[in-house]
Design an enzyme around this catalytic site. Structure first.
Site, PDB file in Angstrom:
ATOM      1  N   PRO A   1     -19.957-113.588  38.205  1.00  0.00           N
ATOM      2  CA  PRO A   1     -19.599-114.098  39.532  1.00  0.00           C
ATOM      3  C   PRO A   1     -20.597-115.123  40.062  1.00  0.00           C
ATOM      4  O   PRO A   1     -20.304-115.838  41.021  1.00  0.00           O
ATOM      5  CB  PRO A   1     -19.584-112.829  40.409  1.00  0.00           C
ATOM      6  N   LEU A   2     -21.767-115.182  39.403  1.00  0.00           N
ATOM      7  CA  LEU A   2     -22.774-116.187  39.767  1.00  0.00           C
ATOM      8  C   LEU A   2     -22.778-117.331  38.757  1.00  0.00           C
ATOM      9  O   LEU A   2     -23.767-118.067  38.635  1.00  0.00           O
ATOM     10  CB  LEU A   2     -24.164-115.536  39.830  1.00  0.00           C
TER      11      LEU A   2
ATOM     12  N   ARG B   1     -23.012-117.273  35.568  1.00  0.00           N
ATOM     13  CA  ARG B   1     -24.084-117.045  34.583  1.00  0.00           C
ATOM     14  C   ARG B   1     -25.424-117.553  35.123  1.00  0.00           C
ATOM     15  O   ARG B   1     -26.271-118.044  34.381  1.00  0.00           O
ATOM     16  CB  ARG B   1     -23.745-117.690  33.241  1.00  0.00           C
ATOM     17  N   GLY B   2     -25.586-117.480  36.431  1.00  0.00           N
ATOM     18  CA  GLY B   2     -26.853-117.872  37.059  1.00  0.00           C
ATOM     19  C   GLY B   2     -26.816-119.263  37.656  1.00  0.00           C
ATOM     20  O   GLY B   2     -27.642-119.610  38.501  1.00  0.00           O
TER      21      GLY B   2
ATOM     22  N   TYR C   1     -23.581-105.419  23.580  1.00  0.00           N
ATOM     23  CA  TYR C   1     -24.755-106.029  24.217  1.00  0.00           C
ATOM     24  C   TYR C   1     -25.999-105.485  23.523  1.00  0.00           C
ATOM     25  O   TYR C   1     -26.334-104.321  23.627  1.00  0.00           O
ATOM     26  CB  TYR C   1     -24.817-105.725  25.712  1.00  0.00           C
TER      27      TYR C   1
ATOM     28  N   HIS D   1     -12.889-104.853  25.062  1.00  0.00           N
ATOM     29  CA  HIS D   1     -13.665-106.042  25.437  1.00  0.00           C
ATOM     30  C   HIS D   1     -12.892-107.334  25.177  1.00  0.00           C
ATOM     31  O   HIS D   1     -12.908-108.268  25.979  1.00  0.00           O
ATOM     32  CB  HIS D   1     -14.967-106.041  24.618  1.00  0.00           C
TER      33      HIS D   1
HETATM   34  N1  LIG Z   1     -16.237-108.791  29.810  1.00  0.00           N
HETATM   35  C1  LIG Z   1     -16.887-109.839  29.368  1.00  0.00           C
HETATM   36  O1  LIG Z   1     -16.449-110.526  28.432  1.00  0.00           O
HETATM   37  C2  LIG Z   1     -18.176-110.229  30.024  1.00  0.00           C
HETATM   38  C3  LIG Z   1     -18.756-111.487  29.774  1.00  0.00           C
HETATM   39  C4  LIG Z   1     -19.944-111.809  30.417  1.00  0.00           C
HETATM   40  C5  LIG Z   1     -20.538-110.898  31.275  1.00  0.00           C
HETATM   41  N2  LIG Z   1     -19.966-109.674  31.494  1.00  0.00           N
HETATM   42  C6  LIG Z   1     -20.558-108.687  32.405  1.00  0.00           C
HETATM   43  O2  LIG Z   1     -20.699-109.259  33.685  1.00  0.00           O
HETATM   44  C7  LIG Z   1     -22.030-109.122  34.142  1.00  0.00           C
HETATM   45  C8  LIG Z   1     -22.392-110.271  35.063  1.00  0.00           C
HETATM   46  O3  LIG Z   1     -22.163-111.516  34.466  1.00  0.00           O
HETATM   47  P1  LIG Z   1     -23.343-112.439  33.922  1.00  0.00           P
HETATM   48  O4  LIG Z   1     -24.592-111.647  33.828  1.00  0.00           O
HETATM   49  O5  LIG Z   1     -22.781-113.115  32.729  1.00  0.00           O
HETATM   50  O6  LIG Z   1     -23.499-113.598  34.978  1.00  0.00           O
HETATM   51  P2  LIG Z   1     -23.824-113.705  36.535  1.00  0.00           P
HETATM   52  O7  LIG Z   1     -23.790-112.375  37.156  1.00  0.00           O
HETATM   53  O8  LIG Z   1     -22.938-114.753  37.031  1.00  0.00           O
HETATM   54  O9  LIG Z   1     -25.308-114.295  36.511  1.00  0.00           O
HETATM   55  C9  LIG Z   1     -26.383-113.623  35.935  1.00  0.00           C
HETATM   56  C10 LIG Z   1     -27.569-114.566  35.936  1.00  0.00           C
HETATM   57  O10 LIG Z   1     -27.901-114.892  37.272  1.00  0.00           O
HETATM   58  C11 LIG Z   1     -29.268-114.629  37.529  1.00  0.00           C
HETATM   59  N3  LIG Z   1     -29.332-114.091  38.896  1.00  0.00           N
HETATM   60  C12 LIG Z   1     -28.773-112.960  39.365  1.00  0.00           C
HETATM   61  N4  LIG Z   1     -28.974-112.819  40.684  1.00  0.00           N
HETATM   62  C13 LIG Z   1     -29.695-113.899  41.070  1.00  0.00           C
HETATM   63  C14 LIG Z   1     -30.211-114.333  42.312  1.00  0.00           C
HETATM   64  N5  LIG Z   1     -30.029-113.627  43.426  1.00  0.00           N
HETATM   65  N6  LIG Z   1     -30.914-115.492  42.349  1.00  0.00           N
HETATM   66  C15 LIG Z   1     -31.101-116.239  41.218  1.00  0.00           C
HETATM   67  N7  LIG Z   1     -30.623-115.881  40.009  1.00  0.00           N
HETATM   68  C16 LIG Z   1     -29.921-114.712  39.939  1.00  0.00           C
HETATM   69  C17 LIG Z   1     -29.689-113.639  36.475  1.00  0.00           C
HETATM   70  O11 LIG Z   1     -31.057-113.819  36.132  1.00  0.00           O
HETATM   71  P3  LIG Z   1     -32.121-112.598  36.208  1.00  0.00           P
HETATM   72  O12 LIG Z   1     -31.602-111.530  35.321  1.00  0.00           O
HETATM   73  O13 LIG Z   1     -33.355-113.225  35.708  1.00  0.00           O
HETATM   74  O14 LIG Z   1     -32.153-112.208  37.649  1.00  0.00           O
HETATM   75  C18 LIG Z   1     -28.793-114.002  35.293  1.00  0.00           C
HETATM   76  O15 LIG Z   1     -29.393-115.003  34.507  1.00  0.00           O
HETATM   77  C19 LIG Z   1     -22.843-109.060  32.844  1.00  0.00           C
HETATM   78  O16 LIG Z   1     -24.119-108.472  33.064  1.00  0.00           O
HETATM   79  C20 LIG Z   1     -21.959-108.219  31.959  1.00  0.00           C
HETATM   80  O17 LIG Z   1     -22.132-106.848  32.230  1.00  0.00           O
HETATM   81  C21 LIG Z   1     -18.786-109.347  30.889  1.00  0.00           C
END
Ligand SMILES: NC(=O)c1ccc[n+]([C@@H]2O[C@H](COP(=O)([O-])OP(=O)(O)OC[C@H]3O[C@@H](n4cnc5c(N)ncnc54)[C@H](OP(=O)(O)O)[C@@H]3O)[C@@H](O)[C@H]2O)c1
Length: 334
Positions: A215-216, A218-219, A66, A135
């Site tokens: 879990p969201l 990706r937003g 990252y 990863h």
């Molecule tokens: N192992 C893997 O291959 C892998 C792949 C992807 C991700 N990950 C990990 O999983 C974590 C979480 O997944 P993710 O970040 O991809 O997706 P996510 O948690 O599904 O969604 C994140 C997005 O949602 C927005 N968000 C969060 N809370 C919110 C709320 N209450 N209201 C409105 N928007 C909201 C964030 O924007 P803002 O930041 O602007 O709030 C961001 O753009 C990552 O940070 C990473 O550490 C791992």
């Protein structure tokens, strides 16, 4: 609000963490323009991590790729002086050029594993990593060799617990045979439920926890994204199959159904999406990502939501997202 804890992994591999974690990826990469400084908004990102710890959300998720590298440094700065309050999960295996961000393949070679951990420890400013994931599985290296090297890191005291990300049931079994795994991190949410067919049953049979990433959605499952127009030029989601074309329109109808249930329950769309993931089992610890203080507060409050049987059924019936999870699916489920 008190965030309750959950335990992932069994026996000698059991790790107790807050029931909801914080994904740190988007603070430095993928969601917004990649920043050399390590964060699209360093101050708010650091404040978000510290607010998470204040709330009892102690399970932080990062990876060496990252940024690359800048997200681990950011997390290191945010937790300085608070190491004892934090459970740090990081990952190795997706090779990227730190200067340009260009991808250099996947490596699970033992010598790479040994070099990678030292880099992560140095950037995070810590002397051990709590949970170390591969990863992506390297198809050119038997998983036994990679996990064998990871087990050496445990023996050396550099790492406490081991995990894999995006691994197939067979790989999970083989890896677990070398060294007990604590968790598998993979995508899981209201609209991404593939894991339920084989991976989750395998994890439950072996006593391994599930850490759902994105879990969201990706937003998307927060109801705040209705097109890619407002996303930065460099945002990964601009080219994600679920966020474009006909898939986008189909997926918006899913979000509207979540919104309808959320309004009746007086919670936000994001909170309802998280509450559904949290309701899937005590061995499931989602790591929603945000770089904003107000949103970690909102997301943490989802741990207090109790869903009725009818609400769970209605949410469970929404159907899968249109579009693949990635434009290139070749490196997942390795
Ligand atoms: N192992 C893997 O291959 C892998 C792949 C992807 C991700 N990950 C990990 O999983 C974590 C979480 O997944 P993710 O970040 O991809 O997706 P996510 O948690 O599904 O969604 C994140 C997005 O949602 C927005 N968000 C969060 N809370 C919110 C709320 N209450 N209201 C409105 N928007 C909201 C964030 O924007 P803002 O930041 O602007 O709030 C961001 O753009 C990552 O940070 C990473 O550490 C791992």
């Amino acid at each position: 609000m008190t965030i309750s804890t959950r335990t992932i992994g069994n026996g000698s591999a059991a790790l107790t963490v807050s029931g909801l974690g914080l994904g740190c990826m988007g603070m430095s990469d993928f969601y917004g323009t990649r920043s050399e400084a390590g964060s699209t908004d360093e101050r708010e990102s650091v404040a978000t991590i510290r607010r998470a710890l204040d709330l009892g959300v102690n399970f932080l998720d990062t990876a060496d790729m990252y940024g690359p590298h800048t997200n681990e440094r950011l997390v290191g700065r945010a937790i300085a002086g608070r190491r004892d309050e934090v459970v740090i999960a990081t990952k190795f295996g997706i090779v990227r050029d730190p200067a340009t961000g260009a991808r250099g393949g996947i490596s699970g070679r033992p010598e790479y594993v040994h070099a990678a951990v030292d880099g992560s420890l140095q950037r995070l400013g810590i002397d051990h990593i709590d949970l170390y994931y591969q990863h992506r599985v390297d198809p050119s290296v038997p998983i036994e060799e990679t996990v064998g090297a990871m087990a050496e890191l445990v023996a050396a005291g550099k790492v406490r617990f081991l995990g894999l990300s995006e691994a197939s049931p067979e790989t999970i079994r083989r890896a677990h045979g070398v060294h007990r795994l604590t968790a598998v991190e993979t995508e899981y949410s209201l609209w991404t439920r593939d894991v339920e067919a084989e991976i989750l049953p395998t994890l439950r049979e072996l006593g391994i926890g599930l850490v759902p990433y994105s879990p969201l959605g990706r937003g998307f499952l927060t109801g705040t994204i209705t097109s890619t127009d407002a996303l930065d030029e460099g945002d990964f989601r601009r080219a994600n199959p679920r966020f474009v074309g006909d898939a986008l329109d189909a997926n918006l109808t899913i979000v509207e159904k979540v919104r309808a249930i959320a309004e009746v329950k007086h919670v936000t769309v994001a909170q309802l999406a998280l509450a559904w993931v949290l309701a899937q089992g005590e061995d499931v610890v989602p790591i929603p990502g945000t770089r904003r203080v107000a949103r970690i507060e909102e997301n943490a409050a989802a741990t207090e939501i109790v869903l009725t049987h009818e609400e769970l059924e209605a949410l469970g019936d929404l159907g899968a997202a249109a579009g693949d999870r990635y434009a290139d699916m070749s490196s997942v489920n390795g």
